[in-house]
Write an enzyme that holds these catalytic residues in place. Structure first.
Site, PDB file in Angstrom:
ATOM      1  N   GLY A  46       0.873  -1.180   0.000  1.00  0.00           N
ATOM      2  CA  GLY A  46       0.000   0.000   0.000  1.00  0.00           C
ATOM      3  C   GLY A  46       0.904   1.222   0.000  1.00  0.00           C
ATOM      4  CG  ASN A  50       4.908   0.576   0.257  1.00  0.00           C
ATOM      5  OD1 ASN A  50       4.932  -0.315   1.104  1.00  0.00           O
ATOM      6  ND2 ASN A  50       4.587   0.368  -1.002  1.00  0.00           N
ATOM      7  CG  ASP A 251       5.416   4.159  -2.522  1.00  0.00           C
ATOM      8  OD1 ASP A 251       4.925   5.178  -3.034  1.00  0.00           O
ATOM      9  OD2 ASP A 251       4.875   3.032  -2.581  1.00  0.00           O
ATOM     10  CB  SER A 290      13.193  -3.487  -0.513  1.00  0.00           C
ATOM     11  OG  SER A 290      12.351  -2.445  -1.020  1.00  0.00           O
TER      12      SER A 290
END
Ligand code: ATP
Length: 302
Positions: A46, A50, A251, A290
């Site tokens: 989402g 993020n 993001d 990540s």
């Protein structure tokens, strides 16, 4: 009173929280057919979640205004957001189910994605949420919550001198009212071209900067371009990276940019940190999972 409740976050992210359900399979199933997949993974996603995670990991004080369902996926998302040190006072649990994105990745590398908004469809702004926004330095929104809610929140922020940041994704045109309420607009190249109605990225940035104050158009491995008041004011090179999964790059860029701005960094410095952070995200699988920490961003910049 909890520790989080005792401090005032400088950044408020109002946005979506989803669980990504990722299936890898050799090819897409025909209608009525069953195919066997080769792997299944779940992870937080989402655009709202993020960006909140990216800003928090970069050292920003972040509160998240969002909603999850009263179900196992909702509990999982809540725990994830809390573990990042994000203020969850305004994370509501609703009767609607937790939002999900069902992502199918086939061996030809193509993605197809189905999003069920669920709890993200919640459209009202409570008094405590209005207070949280009014006390922030920055309000950050994307387009995965209902548009009337976004307009109400942005107007409220503006009325209280809070800097507004809009990622116009997933893109749809024309968005005239929303763009006019953005102090900082951060589209990617495709979104900028769609919104401005011109294919050239720099021309699109220039055009959009006549409505939003500062426009930062991200262009993948080509970095980003910044326009203000009808002029290109800077170009931000991307940092060299060997991408393995670019999910979450945009993001990360926005979240880290806002973290810098909320801490008083000049625009150029905040943009450099954003580009460094996004260049790390593309080297790792997943979205929120990540994203780099402040220490990793500083090491990349050094
Ligand atoms: P996504 O949808 O994949 O999250 P996006 O389309 O929103 O990304 P991009 O413009 O692709 O956003 O990327 C955002 C930023 O990430 C870029 O401005 C750049 O700084 C960085 N970036 C993206 N791809 C690469 C790359 N291959 N190498 C280095 N940096 C990259």
């Amino acid at each position: 009173m909890t520790l989080a409740a005792a401090t005032t976050p400088r950044i408020v992210v109002l946005g979506s929280a989803n669980v990504d359900l990722v299936v890898r399979q050799p090819r897409r199933a025909e209608p009525g057919e069953t195919v066997f997949g080769t792997s299944f993974q779940t992870g937080p996603g989402g655009k709202g979640l993020n960006q909140a995670v990216a800003a928090a990991r970069a050292g920003g004080g972040v509160a998240f205004i969002g909603a999850v369902g009263d179900d196992a996926l909702g509990a999982q998302l809540r725990a994830t957001i809390e573990a990042e040190g994000i203020d969850t006072r305004a994370l509501r649990t609703t009767a609607a189910p937790t939002g999900i994105a069902q992502i199918t990745v086939t061996d030809d590398g193509e993605n197809s994605i189905t999003v069920v908004a669920g709890a993200n469809g919640l459209a009202d702004l409570r008094d405590d949420e209005r207070t949280l926004i009014a006390e922030a330095s920055h309000l950050v929104v994307q387009l995965e919550r209902p548009e009337p809610l976004l307009i109400e929140a942005l107007r409220h922020a503006r009325a209280h001198g809070v800097t507004t940041v809009l990622t116009p994704a997933p893109a749809r045109a024309p968005l005239t009212e929303l763009i006019g309420l953005a102090d900082v607009l951060v589209p990617n190249a495709g979104e900028a071209a769609l919104l401005a109605g011109v294919p050239d990225v720099e021309a699109a940035a220039v055009s959009l900067s006549r409505a939003a104050h500062t426009v930062v158009v991200t262009r993948g491995a080509d970095g980003a371009v910044v326009a203000q008041e009808g002029e290109i004011v800077s170009r931000v090179p991307a940092r060299r990276a060997t991408p393995i999964d670019t999910t979450g790059a945009g993001d990360t860029f926005t979240g880290v940019l806002v973290a810098g701005l909320s801490q008083g960094a000049p625009l150029g410095e905040a943009l450099a940190a954003a580009a460094a952070a996004a260049s790390i995200t593309v080297t790792r699988p997943g979205a929120a999972d990540s994203m780099p920490t402040r220490a990793e961003i500083d090491a990349a910049l050094a």
